[in-house]
Design an enzyme around this catalytic site. Structure first.
Site, PDB file in Angstrom:
ATOM      1  CB  SER A 147      -3.986   3.061   1.700  1.00 57.99           C
ATOM      2  OG  SER A 147      -3.801   3.295   3.092  1.00 57.99           O
ATOM      3  CE  LYS A 148     -10.103   6.644  -1.300  1.00 60.47           C
ATOM      4  NZ  LYS A 148     -11.554   6.403  -1.397  1.00 60.47           N
ATOM      5  NE  ARG A 149      -2.915   2.352   7.146  1.00 58.43           N
ATOM      6  CZ  ARG A 149      -2.595   1.443   6.240  1.00 58.43           C
ATOM      7  NH1 ARG A 149      -3.442   1.158   5.266  1.00 58.43           N
ATOM      8  NH2 ARG A 149      -1.440   0.810   6.293  1.00 58.43           N
TER       9      ARG A 149
END
Length: 471
Positions: free
Chosen positions: A242-244
Site C-alpha cells: 500500500s501507499k504506506r
C-alpha cells in the site's frame, strides 16, 4: 504457429483508481509474454462498476501504460460498450437451463447471510429460486448461474501447479443484477471468449474466481484459457502493498523523476528472475521472459532498491537524452521559462558533472539550478562557516584574477587557484569551499573547477561579488 494457436493475452484494469505498482506489473508480464511469443496484447477497460469508474482514471491508466512503453495491439475495449453482447450470452444460458431468475431481495439475502453466520455456516445462497416455475409478481429478478453441486474443479495453474476446489463450496453466483448490469465474473469470461484470449495472467487475488469462471466457460461451450496467477507484492512488513510502504501510482513515479525503463526493470524483478542478472534492456526482457521463471512466493517491494536502480539508469542514459527528460522539471520548478532554450552542448556538460550524484530527474533539476540561475540561495550554516573575514581576502584576490583571464576552462581555472594557494601557503579547501558556497549555495558540489567553467565567467563574477557583499 497458426493463428489458432497464437498467444493472445489481455490486461483488464478497473478504472476505479490510478495505475499502481501491482497493476503495472501485471500489465508488464502480459506484455512481455505477448512480445516473447510474437502474440497479441489486448487492452480492456473493466468499467462496469459505474459508481466508481471515471474517465479521469481511464486516461490516467492509459497515460501510465504509454509512459512505461507497454503498447497494446488491440483496444482499449470498454465493457460498458458491450452490454448487448453480455445480454445475448445470458439469454443463451437461461434458454438452456444453465442460469435462472432469482427473485430474492437484497434485504432477504442479507438476513439469511446473518442467520448462517450465527449458526457458524458459510453464508452461501440456498438456491431456493432454482426450483421456481413462475415469476414472482412485483419483483425485478437478478440472474444466477447454476454451479455444479458435486465434484471438483482443478485449476492447472502455469505458476502454482494444480489447485483443487470443491464444487460444493461454490455459490450460484449472480451474473446479472436486477438493474440489468452484468457482473464481473460473467463479463470477464464473455470478453475472454469473444477476444480469443489464450492465457490469463493476473494477480493471485483472482484465484478464487477461477473455478467459477471455468464453469461459465464450460456452460457456454468454450475451452477455458490457460491461467497463471502471479504472487502478491508485499510491503517490507510482509503485509499487502500500500501507499504506506512507499508504493504509489505509476504516474506519481514519473512525476517524481523516475525513468520508465528503470521502473520496468524493477517491476519485472518483483517475482521474475533470469539467473543472477539484475539490470535488463527491453530487448533482453522480451528475449528471456517466461512464466516458468516466475516464483511462487510473494515479492517484497523495496523503494530503496528502486531508487538505487533508477540512479544506475540515470548514469547509463546518454546526456543528450537526459537533456530532454529533465527539461519539464526545470520548467515546472521555474528554473527556466517554457519558451526558453538552453544550449544543448552546455547542458550536456553540466549534466555530466551531476549525474553521478543524482538519483532522479527531480534531483538532477534541483542540482542544475545553480548552473542555470543568475543567483543562488546560500545556506545560512554554509555562509557562516565559509563566507567570513578569513576567506574574504582570498575571494577578492580570486575575483580580481578571474576578471583578467579569457580562458575560463577548468584547466585554466585550476592554475589560477593554485597560484593563490601557493602564494598564501593554504590548502585548496580554504579557497575552494568558500568559492563553492558562493557558486552553489551549498558545501557539496562537483569539482569546483568544473562548476566555475559551467557557470561561466559573467555569472561566476556576479556571484563572487554578491558573496563578498554578504561578508
Amino acid at each position: 504457429m497458426s493463428d489458432k494457436d497464437k498467444v493472445r493475452v489481455r490486461f483488464a484494469p478497473s478504472p476505479t483508481g490510478h495505475l499502481h505498482i501491482g497493476g503495472a506489473r501485471t500489465a508488464l508480464f502480459n506484455w512481455l509474454f505477448a512480445r516473447h511469443n510474437n502474440g497479441t496484447f489486448v487492452l480492456r477497460i473493466e468499467d462496469t462498476d459505474r459508481s466508481r469508474s471515471t474517465e479521469d482514471y481511464i486516461e490516467s491508466i492509459l497515460e501510465g501504460l504509454r509512459w512505461l512503453g507497454l503498447d497494446w495491439d488491440e483496444g482499449p475495449f470498454r465493457q460498458t460498450d458491450r452490454f448487448d453482447i453480455y445480454r445475448s450470452y445470458i439469454d443463451k444460458l437461461l434458454a438452456e437451463g444453465k442460469a435462472y431468475y432469482c427473485y430474492c431481495s437484497p434485504e432477504e439475502l442479507e438476513e439469511r447471510r446473518k442467520e448462517a453466520q450465527a449458526k457458524g455456516l458459510p453464508p452461501r445462497y440456498d438456491r431456493r429460486c432454482r426450483k421456481l416455475k413462475e415469476p414472482i409478481p412485483g419483483r425485478t429478478p437478478s440472474v444466477r448461474f447454476k454451479m455444479p453441486e458435486t465434484g471438483q474443479t482443478i485449476v492447472d495453474d502455469l505458476i502454482r501447479g494444480k489447485i483443487t476446489f470443491e464444487n460444493s463450496q461454490l455459490d450460484d453466483l449472480i451474473i446479472m443484477r436486477s438493474d440489468g448490469t452484468p457482473t464481473y465474473n460473467f463479463v470477464v469470461v464473455v470478453d475472454d471468449v469473444d477476444m480469443n484470449i489464450t492465457h490469463v495472467i493476473r494477480g493471485d487475488d483472482h484465484l478464487n474466481n477461477t473455478p467459477k469462471q471455468i464453469h461459465i466457460y464450460n456452460a457456454l461451450g468454450y475451452t477455458p484459457p490457460r491461467f497463471a496467477h502471479l504472487p502478491m507484492i508485499l510491503g517490507s512488513d510482509k503485509t499487502r502493498l500500500s501507499k504506506r510502504h512507499g508504493a504509489t501510482s505509476v504516474i506519481a513515479y514519473r512525476d517524481a523523476g523516475y525513468l520508465s525503463d528503470a521502473l520496468v526493470n524493477y517491476l519485472v524483478r518483483l517475482g521474475w528472475s533470469y539467473g543472477d542478472q539484475e539490470v535488463f534492456s527491453r530487448e533482453e526482457l522480451i528475449k528471456y521472459f517466461s512464466l516458468e521463471n516466475i516464483g511462487k512466493s510473494a515479492a517484497v517491494f523495496n523503494p530503496e532498491k528502486l531508487l538505487w536502480l533508477n540512479s544506475e539508469y540515470m548514469k547509463s542514459t546518454p546526456p543528450e537524452k537526459l537533456c530532454d527528460l529533465v527539461r519539464p522539471f526545470l520548467i515546472q520548478k521555474g528554473i527556466i521559462k517554457e519558451d526558453e532554450e538552453l544550449d544543448k552542448e552546455w547542458l550536456k556538460k553540466a549534466i555530466k558533472t551531476l549525474v553521478e550524484r543524482c538519483r532522479t530527474l527531480e534531483e538532477l533539476s534541483n542540482a542544475l539550478r545553480y548552473y542555470i540561475s543568475e543567483y543562488v540561495e546560500i545556506e545560512p550554516k554554509a555562509k557562516e562557516k565559509f563566507l567570513n573575514e578569513k576567506s574574504k581576502p582570498y575571494l577578492i584576490e580570486l575575483r580580481d584574477a578571474l576578471m583578467t583571464i579569457d580562458d575560463f576552462s577548468a584547466g585554466a581555472l585550476e592554475k589560477v587557484f593554485m597560484s593563490i594557494i601557493e602564494k598564501h601557503n593554504i590548502k585548496l579547501g580554504a579557497l575552494a569551499q568558500p568559492v563553492r558556497v558562493a557558486m552553489t549555495g551549498t558545501t557539496v558540489s562537483p569539482g569546483i573547477f568544473d562548476v566555475l567553467e559551467i557557470v561561466g565567467k559573467e555569472k561566476a563574477l556576479k556571484r563572487l561579488n554578491r558573496a563578498l557583499e554578504l561578508i
